[in-house]
Design a protein around this motif. Sequence first.
Motif, mmCIF file in Angstrom:
data_model
loop_
_atom_site.group_PDB
_atom_site.id
_atom_site.type_symbol
_atom_site.label_atom_id
_atom_site.label_comp_id
_atom_site.label_asym_id
_atom_site.label_seq_id
_atom_site.Cartn_x
_atom_site.Cartn_y
_atom_site.Cartn_z
ATOM 1 N N ARG A 194 -21.957 50.516 67.184
ATOM 2 C CA ARG A 194 -23.031 49.894 66.677
ATOM 3 C C ARG A 194 -24.610 50.615 66.484
ATOM 4 O O ARG A 194 -25.531 51.260 65.691
ATOM 5 N N GLN A 248 -14.575 42.887 63.937
ATOM 6 C CA GLN A 248 -16.250 42.883 63.610
ATOM 7 C C GLN A 248 -16.592 44.337 63.682
ATOM 8 O O GLN A 248 -17.868 44.294 63.232
ATOM 9 N N ASN A 251 -17.170 45.055 60.421
ATOM 10 C CA ASN A 251 -17.898 45.014 59.319
ATOM 11 C C ASN A 251 -17.156 43.790 58.194
ATOM 12 O O ASN A 251 -17.963 43.646 57.127
ATOM 13 N N ARG A 254 -18.732 40.961 56.100
ATOM 14 C CA ARG A 254 -20.089 41.211 56.410
ATOM 15 C C ARG A 254 -20.072 42.645 55.941
ATOM 16 O O ARG A 254 -20.679 43.735 57.211
ATOM 17 N N GLY A 255 -20.351 43.062 54.937
ATOM 18 C CA GLY A 255 -20.590 44.342 54.355
ATOM 19 C C GLY A 255 -18.699 44.824 53.847
ATOM 20 O O GLY A 255 -18.501 46.217 53.209
ATOM 21 N N TRP A 436 -19.252 38.847 51.213
ATOM 22 C CA TRP A 436 -19.391 39.710 52.042
ATOM 23 C C TRP A 436 -20.207 41.008 51.522
ATOM 24 O O TRP A 436 -20.388 42.112 52.721
ATOM 25 N N LYS A 440 -25.022 40.275 56.689
ATOM 26 C CA LYS A 440 -25.488 40.680 57.051
ATOM 27 C C LYS A 440 -23.844 41.377 58.272
ATOM 28 O O LYS A 440 -23.631 40.026 58.767
ATOM 29 N N PRO A 441 -24.275 42.490 58.676
ATOM 30 C CA PRO A 441 -23.264 43.052 59.437
ATOM 31 C C PRO A 441 -23.482 42.432 61.291
ATOM 32 O O PRO A 441 -24.565 42.296 61.273
#
Length: 447
Positions: A194, A248, A251, A254-255, A436, A440-441
């Motif tokens: 991140r 995770q 992503n 989530r992306g 997806w 949001k990530p």
Amino acid sequence: MTDNSSRRDFLKVSAVAGVAMSLGASGEQAHARRGKRLPYGANAKRLETVRIGFVGIGGMGGAHFRNLLRIPGAEIRAICDIKESKIKRALNWVAKAGKPTPEVYDRGETDFERMCERDDLDLVFNATPWQFHVPICLAAMKNGKHAATEVPAALTRKDSWKLVDMAEKTGLYCVMMENCCYCRPELMVLNMVRQGVLGEVMHAECGYMHDLRGVKFSRGGEGLWRRDFATKIKGNFYPTHGLGPVAQCMNINRGDCFDYLVSMSTPSRGLQDYASRLKPDDPRRNEKYIQGDVNSSLIKTKKGYTIVLQHDCNLPRPYSRINIVQGTKGIFQGYPDRVFIEGRSPGHKWEEADKYYPEFEHPLWTKHGPTGKGFGHGSMDYIEDYRLIEALRTETLPDMDVYDAASWSCIVEMSQISLENKSRPVDFPDFTRGKWKTNKPLGIIGA
Ligand SMILES: NC(=O)c1ccc[n+]([C@@H]2O[C@H](COP(=O)([O-])OP(=O)(O)OC[C@H]3O[C@@H](n4cnc5c(N)ncnc54)[C@H](O)[C@@H]3O)[C@@H](O)[C@H]2O)c1
């Protein structure tokens, strides 16, 4: 609805009304009446106390159960197991913790249904053998309760869809409890990713590599059920421990999204060899295992990144989840944990990951690592349970959702289909139905 009494009323009504949620006149409810889906989690309301019904209080269930007894705001109201000894042990833990005695459901393998019908539960948590995960989660949500399940959430794509559909229809959470997402190195890697330290994440390698022969042949616990799956399933029937954390970081849902998978397995030897050393009259010597000892799958994501995923639990070997996360600026590799960051690490040489904790320790670990010490798999089980309860108490999305549960778990079936077809690619369902692209990530999960 911000308090437990209104929540109770809501659940009572929704249990009576069933999944259709034929309630009053709010937009969401009207939406549901017209047969459309509610957004995931739309019916999750802030809970001061999370009232829990717990199913399956064995090895892993026992760890969650004792965590929940000391997590603020968690209250175990009902317990369900098919074994008297497990019920007794759990009641003993409750008494020692000075908590009110939960009601017992011990009338056999489907008694969880009766428990799910209670109108005073918010969450049904299950740590049962795999074949019960889907029925228990569905019964929970159908009766207006959030569901939390041990891994894998489901064994097929069809069952994974059932969880997604039910969660969307009811607006409730269905969370697969993947504790490895809360392990200290995995949390640090997520933090590094991140913060951009590894650059754009291109590739990951992960797996579950654990010599479980002794466990599979034990006379209690998983020895009573886990070995049997190796007589029925050829592929990777335990994909989520290594995959969850790297998904995770990458992503997934989530992306980005898993696109397709190819898979291969070795022949099956390890369990057969182990069984051949049992006493001559032991009936387990006659079992026929079909699961390949080492299963290797390759996953391509929609955005073109790659993941190698392995399962290796029937041969002698030390433990590993591999845990490689590789980006354009550097790489993390587990077992042992090491890091290389371009321009920072000495040229072409690994550095011990420990060196990076002072800078990149995840805030969750800083805050809760010490509290969870001594309670199951280091502190990760405690942090995982804490996060779920905290999400329900603060009306925030749990770190893992039903789409993660479905896409990480359906690999059980997909790996088998691929390896039975000369490793041909098998497409992942898009359980998010295209969301997806805009989801949001997952951020740095706050403490
Ligand atoms: N996340 C982890 O690190 C981790 C570790 C171990 C196990 N697990 C998972 O936890 C789950 C349970 O594994 P375990 O090792 O605790 O197994 P276990 O055999 O020790 O415990 C299972 C418990 O469920 C009970 N049970 C079985 N069928 C039931 C039913 N129909 N209704 C109510 N109770 C029932 C059993 O009596 C037992 O107490 C599995 O899904 C496993 O994959 C996860």
